[in-house]
Design a protein around this motif. Structure first.
Motif, mmCIF file in Angstrom:
data_model
loop_
_atom_site.group_PDB
_atom_site.id
_atom_site.type_symbol
_atom_site.label_atom_id
_atom_site.label_comp_id
_atom_site.label_asym_id
_atom_site.label_seq_id
_atom_site.Cartn_x
_atom_site.Cartn_y
_atom_site.Cartn_z
ATOM 1 N N ALA A 59 6.386 1.235 2.265
ATOM 2 C CA ALA A 59 6.726 2.634 2.026
ATOM 3 C C ALA A 59 5.505 3.551 1.919
ATOM 4 C CB ALA A 59 7.565 2.752 0.758
ATOM 5 N N ARG A 60 4.300 3.003 2.067
ATOM 6 C CA ARG A 60 3.114 3.853 1.980
ATOM 7 C C ARG A 60 3.080 4.812 3.166
ATOM 8 N NH1 ARG A 60 -0.705 1.598 -1.615
ATOM 9 N NH2 ARG A 60 -1.737 3.631 -1.520
ATOM 10 N N PRO A 61 2.497 6.002 2.990
ATOM 11 C CA PRO A 61 2.504 6.993 4.073
ATOM 12 C C PRO A 61 1.661 6.557 5.263
ATOM 13 C CG PRO A 61 1.217 7.766 2.189
ATOM 14 C CD PRO A 61 1.910 6.522 1.744
ATOM 15 N N ASP A 62 1.976 7.147 6.414
ATOM 16 C CA ASP A 62 1.278 6.796 7.647
ATOM 17 C C ASP A 62 -0.234 7.000 7.525
ATOM 18 O OD1 ASP A 62 3.681 6.142 8.787
ATOM 19 O OD2 ASP A 62 3.855 7.977 9.997
ATOM 20 N N ALA A 63 -0.660 8.040 6.808
ATOM 21 C CA ALA A 63 -2.097 8.302 6.685
ATOM 22 C C ALA A 63 -2.797 7.155 5.962
ATOM 23 C CB ALA A 63 -2.325 9.619 5.945
ATOM 24 N N PHE A 64 -2.148 6.601 4.946
ATOM 25 C CA PHE A 64 -2.727 5.452 4.237
ATOM 26 C C PHE A 64 -2.840 4.265 5.181
ATOM 27 C CE2 PHE A 64 -1.988 1.387 2.169
ATOM 28 C CZ PHE A 64 -3.029 1.349 1.256
ATOM 29 N N LYS A 65 -1.776 3.989 5.939
ATOM 30 C CA LYS A 65 -1.799 2.838 6.846
ATOM 31 C C LYS A 65 -2.824 3.033 7.957
ATOM 32 C CE LYS A 65 3.041 1.755 5.908
ATOM 33 N NZ LYS A 65 4.426 1.739 6.432
ATOM 34 N N ALA A 66 -3.020 4.270 8.398
ATOM 35 C CA ALA A 66 -4.029 4.530 9.429
ATOM 36 C C ALA A 66 -5.427 4.254 8.885
ATOM 37 C CB ALA A 66 -3.916 5.969 9.929
ATOM 38 N N ARG A 67 -5.683 4.659 7.654
ATOM 39 C CA ARG A 67 -6.977 4.360 7.035
ATOM 40 C C ARG A 67 -7.177 2.856 6.916
ATOM 41 N NH1 ARG A 67 -8.966 2.158 3.005
ATOM 42 N NH2 ARG A 67 -6.952 1.815 2.009
ATOM 43 N N GLY A 109 9.865 -0.738 10.269
ATOM 44 C CA GLY A 109 11.149 -1.303 10.647
ATOM 45 C C GLY A 109 11.296 -1.190 12.152
ATOM 46 N N GLY A 110 12.274 -1.910 12.697
ATOM 47 C CA GLY A 110 12.556 -1.785 14.115
ATOM 48 C C GLY A 110 11.882 -2.794 15.013
ATOM 49 N N GLY A 111 11.197 -3.790 14.440
ATOM 50 C CA GLY A 111 10.459 -4.733 15.259
ATOM 51 C C GLY A 111 11.316 -5.713 16.038
ATOM 52 N N TYR A 112 12.527 -5.991 15.553
ATOM 53 C CA TYR A 112 13.399 -6.956 16.239
ATOM 54 C C TYR A 112 14.121 -6.249 17.384
ATOM 55 C CZ TYR A 112 13.121 -10.170 12.158
ATOM 56 O OH TYR A 112 12.721 -11.019 11.159
ATOM 57 N N ALA A 113 13.388 -5.849 18.395
ATOM 58 C CA ALA A 113 13.973 -5.070 19.484
ATOM 59 C C ALA A 113 13.048 -5.113 20.686
ATOM 60 C CB ALA A 113 14.201 -3.625 19.050
ATOM 61 N N ALA A 114 13.590 -4.757 21.834
ATOM 62 C CA ALA A 114 12.802 -4.747 23.064
ATOM 63 C C ALA A 114 11.811 -3.591 23.108
ATOM 64 C CB ALA A 114 13.724 -4.693 24.274
ATOM 65 N N PHE A 115 12.075 -2.527 22.362
ATOM 66 C CA PHE A 115 11.157 -1.393 22.228
ATOM 67 C C PHE A 115 11.093 -1.013 20.759
ATOM 68 C CE2 PHE A 115 12.497 -1.091 26.621
ATOM 69 C CZ PHE A 115 11.373 -0.666 27.303
ATOM 70 N N ALA A 116 9.923 -0.600 20.308
ATOM 71 C CA ALA A 116 9.766 -0.192 18.911
ATOM 72 C C ALA A 116 8.803 0.983 18.817
ATOM 73 C CB ALA A 116 9.256 -1.355 18.059
ATOM 74 N N LEU A 117 9.107 1.894 17.906
ATOM 75 C CA LEU A 117 8.207 3.001 17.621
ATOM 76 C C LEU A 117 7.188 2.571 16.578
ATOM 77 C CD1 LEU A 117 10.686 6.000 17.324
ATOM 78 C CD2 LEU A 117 9.140 5.511 19.228
ATOM 79 N N ALA A 118 5.960 3.054 16.757
ATOM 80 C CA ALA A 118 4.908 2.776 15.781
ATOM 81 C C ALA A 118 4.033 4.004 15.622
ATOM 82 C CB ALA A 118 4.053 1.598 16.237
ATOM 83 N N GLY A 140 18.395 -6.504 -0.400
ATOM 84 C CA GLY A 140 17.532 -6.179 -1.533
ATOM 85 C C GLY A 140 16.284 -5.406 -1.192
ATOM 86 N N TYR A 141 16.099 -5.015 0.056
ATOM 87 C CA TYR A 141 14.855 -4.334 0.437
ATOM 88 C C TYR A 141 15.152 -3.328 1.537
ATOM 89 C CZ TYR A 141 9.778 -3.974 1.301
ATOM 90 O OH TYR A 141 8.479 -3.533 1.429
ATOM 91 N N PRO A 142 15.796 -2.210 1.189
ATOM 92 C CA PRO A 142 16.195 -1.246 2.214
ATOM 93 C C PRO A 142 14.980 -0.592 2.864
ATOM 94 C CG PRO A 142 16.521 -0.329 0.019
ATOM 95 C CD PRO A 142 16.167 -1.764 -0.169
ATOM 96 N N PRO A 143 15.108 -0.187 4.124
ATOM 97 C CA PRO A 143 13.988 0.491 4.788
ATOM 98 C C PRO A 143 13.732 1.846 4.138
ATOM 99 C CG PRO A 143 15.954 0.564 6.162
ATOM 100 C CD PRO A 143 16.269 -0.344 5.019
ATOM 101 N N PRO A 144 12.479 2.311 4.166
ATOM 102 C CA PRO A 144 12.186 3.638 3.618
ATOM 103 C C PRO A 144 12.863 4.733 4.433
ATOM 104 C CG PRO A 144 10.257 2.708 4.716
ATOM 105 C CD PRO A 144 11.287 1.635 4.681
ATOM 106 N N ALA A 145 12.980 5.897 3.848
ATOM 107 C CA ALA A 145 13.625 7.025 4.508
ATOM 108 C C ALA A 145 12.966 7.310 5.853
ATOM 109 C CB ALA A 145 13.543 8.266 3.619
ATOM 110 N N GLY A 146 13.791 7.460 6.867
ATOM 111 C CA GLY A 146 13.300 7.786 8.197
ATOM 112 C C GLY A 146 12.943 6.596 9.056
#
Length: 332
Positions: A273-281, A98-107, A57-63
């Motif tokens: 799903a908010r853009p990276d610029a929003f999350k950086a702020r 997404g991708g946190g359940y792993a030995a390496f993750a991109l952020a 019920g909560y698919p990851p955002p595009a990309g």
């Protein structure tokens, strides 16, 4: 720093379903693109959106990665082009899509913050999703000020335990609802002046009693459903109701004339799903306003249990039981 391995252990969602669909897999280690950091994950927080994603019920955002997991902590293993302010080997905690359940993750570099002084990586992994959510919703959208009253529903949840501590540390009076005497006691220990057992008490009457009939200035709600009209009744004039989830259903019936009469603001948001610029702020605001409270000990992550990554299904069962107080964390 050692060369990066080609593959890593991760937990994937085999198909929509119960906790048993979480499957240990081998995946290629991702490489950071421009503006990204690659984190060698030591711990990953488990959040309710992970459960919703697992159920379909909560698919990851595009990309974004298809792997679950919205927050991690660890050491930076590699930097993408153009990244400044971070170095390989830095201990960081990060909000990810997404991708946190792993030995390496991109952020994104902008939503990766230094681990607060005095915290372990397990504790740090329990911070980003809840702290970013609480700061934006309670203090930016809800505009909570010192001297006002905040009502937090689900006070013993990860979001709830975080909201109680930050609001109390910033001078607000905090009321919280929870589903047992033990959970109510935990809320009071964290700084709530009054905890309301919603299974035994009417939270509207209790809120009005605790505020001398005024009501709560800000209400943080993740329930929805029949809580919506009751929140309107429990809110003070010029109050703000902030919706961050609908565990009780998003289709509701309410008399909104009372919202008009009380001059209420009813708002809400999602973060993933908010853009990276929003999350950086938002990360910059969290570092400025919340990290000092964490480092001073006024705010601390509440860890319910930790599980090895391979036991992610058990971690989800724990969350779905609603028996937890605070955060559940996977260790890698």
């Amino acid at each position: 720093m050692d060369a990066l391995p080609e593959t890593m252990t991760a937990v994937a969602i085999r198909e929509p379903g119960g906790p048993e669909v979480l499957t240990v897999v081998e995946r290629p280690v991702p490489r950071p693109g421009p503006g990204e950091v690659l984190i060698r994950v030591a711990a990953a927080g488990v959040n309710r959106p992970d459960v919703f994603q697992r159920r379909g019920g909560y698919p990851p955002p595009a990309g974004a990665s298809d792997l679950p997991g919205l927050e991690v902590a660890g050491e930076i293993a590699a930097l993408g082009a153009g990244v400044e302010g971070h170095a390989v080997g830095d201990a960081v905690t990060a909000l990810v899509s997404g991708g946190g359940y792993a030995a390496f993750a991109l952020a994104p570099a902008g939503s990766s913050l230094p681990v607060p002084a005095g915290l372990s990586l397990v504790e740090a992994a329990a911070l980003p999703e809840t702290v970013f959510t609480v700061w934006h919703n309670v203090f930016e959208r809800g505009r909570l000020e010192a001297g006002e009253t905040l009502l937090v529903h689900g006070g013993s949840s990860g979001i709830g335990t975080t909201a109680i501590q930050i609001a109390a540390a910033r001078g607000a009076t905090v009321l919280a609802t929870a589903g047992s005497a033990e959970k109510c006691a935990a809320c009071v220990r964290l700084g709530a002046s009054r905890a309301i057992d919603y299974r035994r008490e009417d939270f509207v009457a209790a809120t009005l009693e605790a505020t001398g009939g005024k009501g709560a200035d800000v209400i943080l709600d993740m329930v929805g459903g029949d809580y919506v009209p009751r929140n309107i009744a429990a809110a003070a004039f010029d109050g703000r109701i902030v919706q961050i989830a609908f565990l009780g259903g998003s289709r509701i019936e309410a008399d909104f004339q009372r919202l008009m009469v009380k001059r209420l603001t009813w708002t809400g948001s999602t973060l993933r799903a908010r853009p990276d610029a929003f999350k950086a702020r938002l990360a910059a605001e969290v570092r400025r306003h919340v990290w000092p409270l964490v480092e001073s000990g006024q705010v601390r992550p509440v860890i319910d249990r930790t599980y090895p990554l391979a036991d992610a299904a058990e971690a989800h069962r724990r969350m779905e039981s609603s028996g937890h107080v605070g955060k559940i964390v996977l260790t890698i």
